[in-house]
Motif scaffolding. Structure first.
Motif, short mmCIF file in Angstrom:
data_model
loop_
_atom_site.label_atom_id
_atom_site.label_comp_id
_atom_site.label_asym_id
_atom_site.label_seq_id
_atom_site.Cartn_x
_atom_site.Cartn_y
_atom_site.Cartn_z
N LYS A 560 0.85 -1.19 0.00
CA LYS A 560 0.00 0.00 0.00
C LYS A 560 0.89 1.24 0.00
O LYS A 560 2.11 1.16 0.16
CB LYS A 560 -0.92 0.02 1.22
N TRP A 561 0.25 2.38 -0.19
CA TRP A 561 0.97 3.65 -0.13
C TRP A 561 0.85 4.25 1.27
O TRP A 561 -0.17 4.09 1.94
CB TRP A 561 0.39 4.65 -1.13
N MET A 562 1.90 4.93 1.70
CA MET A 562 1.90 5.68 2.95
C MET A 562 2.25 7.13 2.64
O MET A 562 3.12 7.41 1.79
CB MET A 562 2.91 5.09 3.93
N ILE A 563 1.58 8.04 3.33
CA ILE A 563 1.80 9.47 3.10
C ILE A 563 3.07 9.93 3.80
O ILE A 563 3.29 9.62 4.98
CB ILE A 563 0.60 10.29 3.59
N VAL A 564 3.90 10.64 3.06
CA VAL A 564 5.08 11.30 3.63
C VAL A 564 4.85 12.80 3.52
O VAL A 564 4.57 13.32 2.43
CB VAL A 564 6.37 10.91 2.87
N GLY A 609 11.92 4.63 -2.35
CA GLY A 609 11.76 5.99 -2.82
C GLY A 609 10.37 6.54 -2.55
O GLY A 609 9.54 5.92 -1.87
N THR A 610 10.11 7.72 -3.07
CA THR A 610 8.81 8.38 -2.91
C THR A 610 8.24 8.72 -4.28
O THR A 610 8.98 8.94 -5.25
CB THR A 610 8.93 9.65 -2.05
N TYR A 611 6.92 8.82 -4.34
CA TYR A 611 6.21 9.03 -5.61
C TYR A 611 5.07 10.02 -5.39
O TYR A 611 4.69 10.33 -4.26
CB TYR A 611 5.65 7.69 -6.12
N TYR A 612 4.53 10.52 -6.51
CA TYR A 612 3.36 11.41 -6.49
C TYR A 612 3.62 12.63 -5.59
O TYR A 612 2.89 12.90 -4.63
CB TYR A 612 2.11 10.66 -6.01
N HIS A 613 4.65 13.39 -5.93
CA HIS A 613 5.02 14.56 -5.14
C HIS A 613 4.05 15.71 -5.43
O HIS A 613 3.80 16.05 -6.58
CB HIS A 613 6.46 14.99 -5.46
N ARG A 614 3.55 16.31 -4.36
CA ARG A 614 2.64 17.46 -4.48
C ARG A 614 2.86 18.39 -3.29
O ARG A 614 3.46 17.99 -2.28
CB ARG A 614 1.17 17.01 -4.50
N SER A 615 2.36 19.60 -3.41
CA SER A 615 2.47 20.54 -2.29
C SER A 615 1.31 21.51 -2.31
O SER A 615 0.66 21.72 -3.35
CB SER A 615 3.80 21.30 -2.35
N TYR A 616 1.02 22.06 -1.16
CA TYR A 616 0.02 23.14 -1.04
C TYR A 616 0.43 24.03 0.12
O TYR A 616 1.33 23.70 0.90
CB TYR A 616 -1.38 22.59 -0.89
N TYR A 617 -0.25 25.19 0.22
CA TYR A 617 0.17 26.22 1.18
C TYR A 617 -0.97 26.53 2.15
O TYR A 617 -2.15 26.50 1.77
CB TYR A 617 0.59 27.49 0.45
N ILE A 618 -0.56 26.89 3.38
CA ILE A 618 -1.53 27.30 4.39
C ILE A 618 -0.93 28.45 5.18
O ILE A 618 0.26 28.77 5.03
CB ILE A 618 -1.88 26.15 5.36
N ASP A 633 4.58 19.75 1.88
CA ASP A 633 5.04 18.87 0.81
C ASP A 633 4.57 17.45 1.10
O ASP A 633 4.81 16.91 2.19
CB ASP A 633 6.56 18.90 0.71
N LEU A 634 3.88 16.87 0.13
CA LEU A 634 3.33 15.53 0.27
C LEU A 634 3.90 14.60 -0.80
O LEU A 634 4.15 15.02 -1.93
CB LEU A 634 1.80 15.55 0.14
N SER A 635 4.08 13.37 -0.44
CA SER A 635 4.45 12.33 -1.40
C SER A 635 3.98 11.00 -0.84
O SER A 635 3.51 10.92 0.30
CB SER A 635 5.97 12.31 -1.65
#
Length: 658
Positions: A560-564, A609-618, A633-635
């Protein structure tokens, strides 16, 4: 068997003079009789079709099963019960007490559990149960100062059609009739005894009920059985069983009994007779096109999007997986937390798709959906661990059969206002047959359409490893796909065999196992060969088999995937440059949409490794009044399925039942 009788005085008398135009009585369609020809004997029913004086009386004989079907074809289910009531109930409180006694699911004929219905455009509970104090106020179950009771065993007020309604105790409480008990009552009414079968004696089927939508079944101090049963003909209930469970009701007119036989059992059995010695000529075999099963209900109440088949859902959402716990279909998503999105509650017709023509079986019933509804009327304080709502069968519109609901405008004061002259009356839709399993929980029974605890091995959903298709229709579908060649055979049968042949069972012809489709023979006069039509049961190669439901949309339980995630403080300029705007709020509500990737493969897991890199701001407003900006930053990283996910957050569907 159509037969013209000579217009003799005796025949006219026996048939009540149908050739007399001055006759004030209707011609009979249900004359008990029998046919005998040597050692052939068959009980039957006779219907008069036409008559002409001095010439003939045209009749038709319905033999054995035909006699049985003729009896039940034109009787409404409510007529069977008439004005009958559940004995021992003469007051509303006795009705409430009786219904409360049903909560442990032990009564042989009735059960009770919470459901929800639609009334005046709002969802409302029927048979709602809460932990309450002596005044009927909901309290936390750990308070130790109350007990479980029907919520509507106390006087309540509610709003219907913009009016405040005062409800005396007993509204929104209704028992449900056991399906097996209803079957037995139907056959008893027509003079038959239903023999025991696992569909009537073994769980979950022995406890299965027909749900009703009557919200006021006991407010007059009695409970009429006609208010607890579906609005349909008696034979519709039999058709629900026939088509839902691929079975047949087979009567014995001599013993006046009816037995249930499953198609699965018939196919697994050995032939009862070899017809080869009675062949008058070589049989002819024809090869019609092969087919596949499509299985559905006439009415479906489902939550979320509707699908014609699971293969449609699988094509649209290749990442979807079957959830064994409740028969639903879900997918796993990743935003700032791991979520479980429910794509379908499982109320989907069975259809494998592909080039084969569909052989459609439509069950004349309605299937409900299991849906969560918050409890209205809870106190706003001291809730503690109070139960806030329940997942229960939602069955569509409710109805009132014993009352009109009268109220006053909402803006009026309840204490001082008088009732309006206009009654608020429910639409009172017909009640379709709705089957439900019943499972006793820790304090009361609950209704369900699947195997809650994994002990039954059966589901009322069409799909899934324990669904209707796999349990009752797989062998029938195999024959549709690979057999059922038509075999025409000229048979010259002795009277003893005409009388005793069990046409629902397998027969043998030239060493091949067959089933009858059309069985014909002569009675009276000279016995001659007559052509009957049979169908093959052997599966011919190359085999075409529907995909096993245990292999369809299986959840990946290896990886499965885990959020980093990481958080970095940034400047206001970077925040604005990323496309965000600044408001006067103390904190923003920026989020990131979930993504639904396919689970990682072993190769991806091994590579790491890590995959599906994304980011957002708050941003947040600090104690000094200034805003502090952050980039999230999420992956995703591949992980073993057994690894605990601190970000996992199951979510309940937000869609509306349709």
């Amino acid at each position: 068997m159509p037969t013209d009788l000579p217009d003799t005085d005796l025949n006219r008398q026996l048939t009540n003079y149908p050739d007399c135009m001055a006759n004030k009585n209707k011609p009979s369609a249900n004359i008990d009789c029998s046919i005998q020809d040597g050692d052939y004997f068959m009980p039957c029913r006779q219907a008069i079709l036409s008559a002409k004086r001095y010439e003939k009386i045209s009749t038709s004989f319905y033999m054995n099963e035909g006699s049985f079907l003729a009896r039940i074809s034109d009787v409404a289910l409510t007529d069977i019960f008439g004005d009958e009531v559940i004995p021992g109930i003469t007051t509303v409180q006795q009705g409430i007490d009786f219904c409360w006694s049903l909560r442990d699911n032990s009564h042989p004929d009735y059960a009770i559990f919470p459901i929800t219905v639609n009334l005046d455009g709002d969802r409302r509970y029927v048979n709602r149960i809460n932990y309450m104090n002596a005044e009927g106020t909901c309290i936390a179950s750990n308070a130790g100062q109350g007990s479980y009771r029907f919520y509507n065993s106390f006087e309540r007020k509610e709003t219907v059609n913009n009016r405040i309604i005062k409800l005396e105790p007993g509204y929104y409480i209704s028992p449900f009739i056991r399906a097996a008990y209803l079957l037995r009552r139907i056959f008893t009414y027509f003079g038959y005894t239903l023999l025991d079968h696992f569909l009537t004696t073994s769980e979950p089927f022995s406890k299965m009920v027909f749900i009703n939508n009557t919200i006021d079944s006991l407010v007059n101090g009695t409970i009429r059985l006609s208010h607890l049963v579906p609005d349909c003909m008696a034979n519709t209930i039999l058709d629900v069983y026939r088509k839902k469970f691929c079975c047949e009701f087979i009567p014995d007119e001599v013993a006046r009994t009816v037995r249930i036989e499953l198609f699965n059992d018939i196919i697994d059995s050995k032939p009862t007779v070899d017809l080869t010695p009675y062949l008058a000529s070589q049989p002819e075999e024809s090869f019609p096109g092969y087919q596949q099963l499509k299985l559905s209900s006439e009415t479906v109440i489902t939550e979320g999007n509707t699908y014609d088949a699971t293969y449609e859902l699988e094509a649209k959402y290749p990442e979807a997986w079957y959830k064994e716990a409740d028969g639903s279909y879900c997918r796993t998503g990743y935003a700032d937390s791991t979520i479980e999105e429910r794509l379908s509650d499982g109320n989907i017709p069975y259809y494998a798709g592909g080039p084969l023509k569909a052989y459609e079986v439509k069950v004349p019933d309605c299937v409900f959906c299991l849906s969560y509804l918050a409890f209205p009327g809870l106190p706003t304080t001291n809730r503690g661990n109070m139960k806030r709502g329940e997942t229960a069968p939602y069955i569509g519109d409710g109805r009132t059969l014993n009352s009109t609901i009268d109220g006053v405008p909402v803006e009026s004061s309840v204490e001082d206002a008088t009732a309006s002259d206009d009654d608020v009356v429910a639409n009172n839709p017909d009640q379709k047959p709705i089957l439900a399993f019943v499972q006793y929980s820790s304090n009361y029974a609950i209704g369900t359409n699947h195997d809650l605890l994994g002990k039954w091995g059966y589901s009322l959903l069409y799909n899934g490893p324990i669904g209707i298709f796999e349990k009752f229709y797989r062998k029938f579908d195999n024959m549709l796909r690979n057999s059922m060649h038509k075999v025409s055979a000229d048979l010259l049968l002795p009277n003893s065999l005409k009388n005793s042949l069990q046409v629902h069972h397998k027969v043998s012809l030239q060493g091949v196992e067959l089933l009858f489709n059309i069985f014909k023979y002569t009675i009276g006069g000279k016995s001659e060969p007559v052509t009957s039509e049979l169908m093959t049961t052997s599966l011919y190669e190359p085999l075409s088999l529907a995909k096993a439901e245990s292999e369809r949309m299986v959840r990946n339980t290896e990886y499965k995937w885990m959020i980093v995630s990481s958080t970095t403080e940034v400047s206001e300029d970077e925040y604005v440059a990323a496309g965000y705007t600044i408001s006067e709020d103390e904190r923003n509500q920026n989020t990131i949409p979930a993504i639904y990737p396919l689970p990682p493969t072993k190769a991806i897991y091994d590579a790491g490794g890590t995959y599906y890199h994304r980011s957002y701001y708050i941003y947040y407003t600090s104690r000094t009044g200034g805003k502090v900006y952050y980039r999230i930053d999420l992956s995703l990283r591949p992980a073993l399925f057994s690894e605990k996910d601190p970000n996992e957050r199951p979510s309940r569907p937000t869609t509306t039942p349709t």
